[in-house]
Design a protein around this motif. Structure first.
Motif, PDB file in Angstrom:
ATOM      1  N   LYS A   1       8.501 -21.997 -52.878  1.00 29.41           N
ATOM      2  CA  LYS A   1       8.905 -22.807 -54.034  1.00 29.41           C
ATOM      3  C   LYS A   1       8.121 -22.361 -55.258  1.00 29.41           C
ATOM      4  O   LYS A   1       6.907 -22.570 -55.361  1.00 29.41           O
ATOM      5  N   VAL A   2       8.833 -21.747 -56.184  1.00 28.59           N
ATOM      6  CA  VAL A   2       8.245 -21.324 -57.456  1.00 28.59           C
ATOM      7  C   VAL A   2       8.105 -22.556 -58.360  1.00 28.59           C
ATOM      8  O   VAL A   2       9.007 -23.386 -58.403  1.00 28.59           O
ATOM      9  N   PRO A   3       6.985 -22.698 -59.060  1.00 30.72           N
ATOM     10  CA  PRO A   3       6.836 -23.889 -59.918  1.00 30.72           C
ATOM     11  C   PRO A   3       7.874 -23.955 -61.035  1.00 30.72           C
ATOM     12  O   PRO A   3       8.170 -22.940 -61.671  1.00 30.72           O
ATOM     13  N   ASN A   4       8.437 -25.111 -61.221  1.00 33.92           N
ATOM     14  CA  ASN A   4       9.337 -25.355 -62.356  1.00 33.92           C
ATOM     15  C   ASN A   4       9.426 -26.848 -62.653  1.00 33.92           C
ATOM     16  O   ASN A   4      10.223 -27.554 -62.043  1.00 33.92           O
ATOM     17  N   PRO A   5       8.615 -27.316 -63.595  1.00 35.23           N
ATOM     18  CA  PRO A   5       8.663 -28.728 -63.969  1.00 35.23           C
ATOM     19  C   PRO A   5       9.595 -28.993 -65.152  1.00 35.23           C
ATOM     20  O   PRO A   5       9.493 -30.040 -65.789  1.00 35.23           O
TER      21      PRO A   5
ATOM     22  N   ASP B   1       1.412 -19.503 -65.101  1.00 35.19           N
ATOM     23  CA  ASP B   1       1.388 -18.119 -64.599  1.00 35.19           C
ATOM     24  C   ASP B   1       0.481 -17.992 -63.379  1.00 35.19           C
ATOM     25  O   ASP B   1       0.794 -17.263 -62.435  1.00 35.19           O
ATOM     26  N   LYS B   2      -0.640 -18.707 -63.408  1.00 29.05           N
ATOM     27  CA  LYS B   2      -1.555 -18.653 -62.263  1.00 29.05           C
ATOM     28  C   LYS B   2      -0.920 -19.308 -61.042  1.00 29.05           C
ATOM     29  O   LYS B   2      -1.055 -18.814 -59.923  1.00 29.05           O
ATOM     30  N   ASP B   3      -0.235 -20.431 -61.285  1.00 27.23           N
ATOM     31  CA  ASP B   3       0.440 -21.115 -60.170  1.00 27.23           C
ATOM     32  C   ASP B   3       1.479 -20.196 -59.538  1.00 27.23           C
ATOM     33  O   ASP B   3       1.586 -20.094 -58.307  1.00 27.23           O
ATOM     34  N   TYR B   4       2.259 -19.511 -60.385  1.00 26.67           N
ATOM     35  CA  TYR B   4       3.297 -18.619 -59.863  1.00 26.67           C
ATOM     36  C   TYR B   4       2.662 -17.433 -59.137  1.00 26.67           C
ATOM     37  O   TYR B   4       3.102 -17.037 -58.048  1.00 26.67           O
ATOM     38  N   SER B   5       1.604 -16.870 -59.737  1.00 22.65           N
ATOM     39  CA  SER B   5       0.953 -15.712 -59.108  1.00 22.65           C
ATOM     40  C   SER B   5       0.452 -16.033 -57.711  1.00 22.65           C
ATOM     41  O   SER B   5       0.562 -15.207 -56.797  1.00 22.65           O
ATOM     42  N   LEU B   6      -0.084 -17.232 -57.552  1.00 21.01           N
ATOM     43  CA  LEU B   6      -0.612 -17.585 -56.226  1.00 21.01           C
ATOM     44  C   LEU B   6       0.534 -17.740 -55.214  1.00 21.01           C
ATOM     45  O   LEU B   6       0.427 -17.280 -54.075  1.00 21.01           O
ATOM     46  N   VAL B   7       1.640 -18.360 -55.643  1.00 22.05           N
ATOM     47  CA  VAL B   7       2.811 -18.464 -54.757  1.00 22.05           C
ATOM     48  C   VAL B   7       3.276 -17.058 -54.353  1.00 22.05           C
ATOM     49  O   VAL B   7       3.540 -16.790 -53.172  1.00 22.05           O
TER      50      VAL B   7
ATOM     51  N   ARG C   1      -4.169 -26.058 -54.755  1.00 23.64           N
ATOM     52  CA  ARG C   1      -3.718 -27.390 -54.301  1.00 23.64           C
ATOM     53  C   ARG C   1      -2.197 -27.508 -54.420  1.00 23.64           C
ATOM     54  O   ARG C   1      -1.524 -28.034 -53.529  1.00 23.64           O
ATOM     55  N   LEU C   2      -1.632 -26.985 -55.520  1.00 22.48           N
ATOM     56  CA  LEU C   2      -0.172 -27.016 -55.674  1.00 22.48           C
ATOM     57  C   LEU C   2       0.501 -26.210 -54.560  1.00 22.48           C
ATOM     58  O   LEU C   2       1.506 -26.637 -53.974  1.00 22.48           O
ATOM     59  N   ALA C   3      -0.065 -25.043 -54.256  1.00 23.09           N
ATOM     60  CA  ALA C   3       0.516 -24.192 -53.200  1.00 23.09           C
ATOM     61  C   ALA C   3       0.465 -24.886 -51.843  1.00 23.09           C
ATOM     62  O   ALA C   3       1.383 -24.782 -51.030  1.00 23.09           O
ATOM     63  N   VAL C   4      -0.610 -25.615 -51.606  1.00 22.67           N
ATOM     64  CA  VAL C   4      -0.766 -26.354 -50.358  1.00 22.67           C
ATOM     65  C   VAL C   4       0.243 -27.500 -50.283  1.00 22.67           C
ATOM     66  O   VAL C   4       0.926 -27.684 -49.274  1.00 22.67           O
ATOM     67  N   GLU C   5       0.347 -28.254 -51.350  1.00 21.95           N
ATOM     68  CA  GLU C   5       1.213 -29.442 -51.344  1.00 21.95           C
ATOM     69  C   GLU C   5       2.686 -29.083 -51.276  1.00 21.95           C
ATOM     70  O   GLU C   5       3.500 -29.859 -50.776  1.00 21.95           O
ATOM     71  N   THR C   6       3.058 -27.918 -51.795  1.00 26.20           N
ATOM     72  CA  THR C   6       4.457 -27.485 -51.761  1.00 26.20           C
ATOM     73  C   THR C   6       4.770 -26.665 -50.500  1.00 26.20           C
ATOM     74  O   THR C   6       5.880 -26.153 -50.359  1.00 26.20           O
TER      75      THR C   6
ATOM     76  N   SER D   1      -5.363 -40.256 -69.963  1.00 25.66           N
ATOM     77  CA  SER D   1      -4.541 -40.964 -68.978  1.00 25.66           C
ATOM     78  C   SER D   1      -3.127 -40.396 -68.967  1.00 25.66           C
ATOM     79  O   SER D   1      -2.460 -40.412 -67.939  1.00 25.66           O
ATOM     80  N   VAL D   2      -2.670 -39.895 -70.118  1.00 25.81           N
ATOM     81  CA  VAL D   2      -1.339 -39.272 -70.155  1.00 25.81           C
ATOM     82  C   VAL D   2      -1.339 -37.992 -69.319  1.00 25.81           C
ATOM     83  O   VAL D   2      -0.462 -37.778 -68.486  1.00 25.81           O
ATOM     84  N   ASP D   3      -2.353 -37.133 -69.525  1.00 26.57           N
ATOM     85  CA  ASP D   3      -2.430 -35.903 -68.742  1.00 26.57           C
ATOM     86  C   ASP D   3      -2.546 -36.207 -67.263  1.00 26.57           C
ATOM     87  O   ASP D   3      -1.985 -35.499 -66.416  1.00 26.57           O
ATOM     88  N   SER D   4      -3.287 -37.251 -66.957  1.00 27.83           N
ATOM     89  CA  SER D   4      -3.473 -37.646 -65.571  1.00 27.83           C
ATOM     90  C   SER D   4      -2.124 -38.072 -64.962  1.00 27.83           C
ATOM     91  O   SER D   4      -1.777 -37.666 -63.848  1.00 27.83           O
ATOM     92  N   TYR D   5      -1.353 -38.866 -65.722  1.00 28.73           N
ATOM     93  CA  TYR D   5      -0.014 -39.244 -65.259  1.00 28.73           C
ATOM     94  C   TYR D   5       0.858 -37.999 -65.075  1.00 28.73           C
ATOM     95  O   TYR D   5       1.564 -37.851 -64.066  1.00 28.73           O
ATOM     96  N   CYS D   6       0.810 -37.111 -66.067  1.00 28.69           N
ATOM     97  CA  CYS D   6       1.691 -35.935 -66.033  1.00 28.69           C
ATOM     98  C   CYS D   6       1.306 -34.991 -64.894  1.00 28.69           C
ATOM     99  O   CYS D   6       2.168 -34.331 -64.317  1.00 28.69           O
ATOM    100  N   ASP D   7       0.019 -34.950 -64.564  1.00 29.79           N
ATOM    101  CA  ASP D   7      -0.423 -34.204 -63.375  1.00 29.79           C
ATOM    102  C   ASP D   7       0.234 -34.776 -62.112  1.00 29.79           C
ATOM    103  O   ASP D   7       0.740 -34.024 -61.277  1.00 29.79           O
ATOM    104  N   SER D   8       0.210 -36.097 -62.000  1.00 28.83           N
ATOM    105  CA  SER D   8       0.841 -36.754 -60.838  1.00 28.83           C
ATOM    106  C   SER D   8       2.341 -36.517 -60.844  1.00 28.83           C
ATOM    107  O   SER D   8       2.952 -36.259 -59.799  1.00 28.83           O
ATOM    108  N   TRP D   9       2.936 -36.610 -62.028  1.00 35.33           N
ATOM    109  CA  TRP D   9       4.382 -36.425 -62.147  1.00 35.33           C
ATOM    110  C   TRP D   9       4.775 -35.004 -61.739  1.00 35.33           C
ATOM    111  O   TRP D   9       5.722 -34.798 -60.969  1.00 35.33           O
ATOM    112  N   ARG D  10       4.030 -34.023 -62.233  1.00 31.70           N
ATOM    113  CA  ARG D  10       4.362 -32.632 -61.911  1.00 31.70           C
ATOM    114  C   ARG D  10       4.225 -32.384 -60.408  1.00 31.70           C
ATOM    115  O   ARG D  10       5.058 -31.713 -59.796  1.00 31.70           O
ATOM    116  N   LEU D  11       3.186 -32.945 -59.793  1.00 36.38           N
ATOM    117  CA  LEU D  11       3.025 -32.784 -58.346  1.00 36.38           C
ATOM    118  C   LEU D  11       4.201 -33.423 -57.597  1.00 36.38           C
ATOM    119  O   LEU D  11       4.738 -32.845 -56.646  1.00 36.38           O
ATOM    120  N   ALA D  12       4.624 -34.608 -58.054  1.00 31.78           N
ATOM    121  CA  ALA D  12       5.751 -35.302 -57.408  1.00 31.78           C
ATOM    122  C   ALA D  12       7.035 -34.482 -57.533  1.00 31.78           C
ATOM    123  O   ALA D  12       7.856 -34.435 -56.604  1.00 31.78           O
TER     124      ALA D  12
END
Lengths: 229, 229
Positions: free
Chosen positions: B220-224, B53-59, A21-26, B12-23
């Protein structure tokens, strides 16, 4: 591709689908065709448990924060562009009956769905739309829908709670077969030539936001259901 | 089924942080300064439990899939651009001692860290880098680091496992004070004028990827952890 390793509470499938999902959104996933079948129940949860709504709300709040910083000309030319499907209107009910995007897009069935005109808005987009109007922005709706769907689209938008847009731009005869990025860039370019300042643009597809005559700021609404080039 | 249980367990914090990281990753968060303090432990988990690491590997796997579709000229001019920090080299150990980016960036302390030259690579970037070399791409490294840090950066990159790049471009005297997008666009433009075809570009910041003389495809490589304009 590296296989996901199981970590604590997140299943390996969920972990993969998070990365996907992250790869798709980015826009890292290049021209993807369908949702991976193993991510269908992940997406069902994403929508039904409220994370999608939270993701959209946060994007909308960033858009509004930016909008408040715009120096308005007060001449009615300060514009904000909205895409329609999956930006103002949610076709989630359609996708629920089409495996959450895990099957190839069926344009005939989707057209039949569109003409029913029963598609609801999102809380986040209804609020953003109203807030932008109050700030004085002129609203331009720019959709890949066909000119033949103008009246059903207008009625659907009004029924969903949207009103007072300045323009509703749809695909005409001359736009048939154009890629979305090209078609939307050309439409935006026409608006710029008419004197509009495109301060913001909100869309669920990167093809809503890229190309030429882009807005000062673009906001990518989450949509892991489908990809339009 | 297990999925609803997992999401219900999201605080709810993790849920917010998920949204924040996506943004943040989609560039919807406009010029953000620091990581929200309530997301520090979320980020600690994101890195320590392997999701990053998984996010980066998929990118990286999407980048490689694209690279394999490139028609190579065979003249050494088919190039791939890499940023350095948080793209090839991980400063996570530095950020662990700086509240995962929840405090304002301290350029003096970061420079002291850089000259130690002990920054490791990522498994995903090391593999992508080697695979691109094997495919015949000329590697151009383009970093916001200073020309004064050239030798420590070269040594650090080699120690981390990178070799055989064609160019390492750093900020010279004339680049001081330039925004990253401007500086990097100018550098890419010089490469284009030298005859390089910039097929791909990999960076953790949108300012690595946007502007002019952009590559055919950007990843875009992930970097929050931080944002560079």
């Amino acid at each position: 591709m590296k296989l996901p390793v199981i970590v604590e509470s997140l299943s390996s499938v969920d972990s993969y689908c998070d990365s996907w999902r992250l790869a798709v959104e980015t826009n890292n996933a290049v021209k993807w065709k369908v949702v991976p079948s193993k991510c269908v129940s992940y997406l069902e949860t994403y929508y039904s448990k409220g994370q999608f709504d939270k993701d959209y709300s946060l994007v909308a709040s960033y858009a509004l924060a930016f909008a408040k910083t715009v120096k308005m000309g007060g001449d009615g030319k300060d514009a904000w562009v909205f895409d329609v499907d999956e930006t103002l209107l949610s076709n989630l009910e359609y996708y629920k009956t089409h495996i959450y995007g895990a099957e190839p897009f069926n344009s005939k069935e989707f057209s039949e769905w569109v003409v029913q005109g029963t598609t609801p808005g999102y809380d986040a987009s209804l609020k953003l739309y109203e807030d932008l109007k109050k700030l004085g922005f002129t609203i331009i709706l720019l959709t890949g829908r066909d000119e033949a769907q103008r009246s059903v689209t207008e009625k659907n938008l009004k029924d969903a709670g949207y009103s007072g847009w300045d323009q509703l731009l749809l695909r005409g005869q001359e736009d048939q077969g154009k890629a979305a990025t090209e078609y939307k860039s050309e439409q935006r370019s026409r608006m710029v030539k008419k004197g509009f300042k495109l301060h913001g643009n909100t869309g669920d597809q990167w093809s809503d936001l890229q190309g030429f005559a882009v807005a000062d700021r673009s906001f990518k609404v989450p949509n892991p259901l489908y990809y339009i080039a």
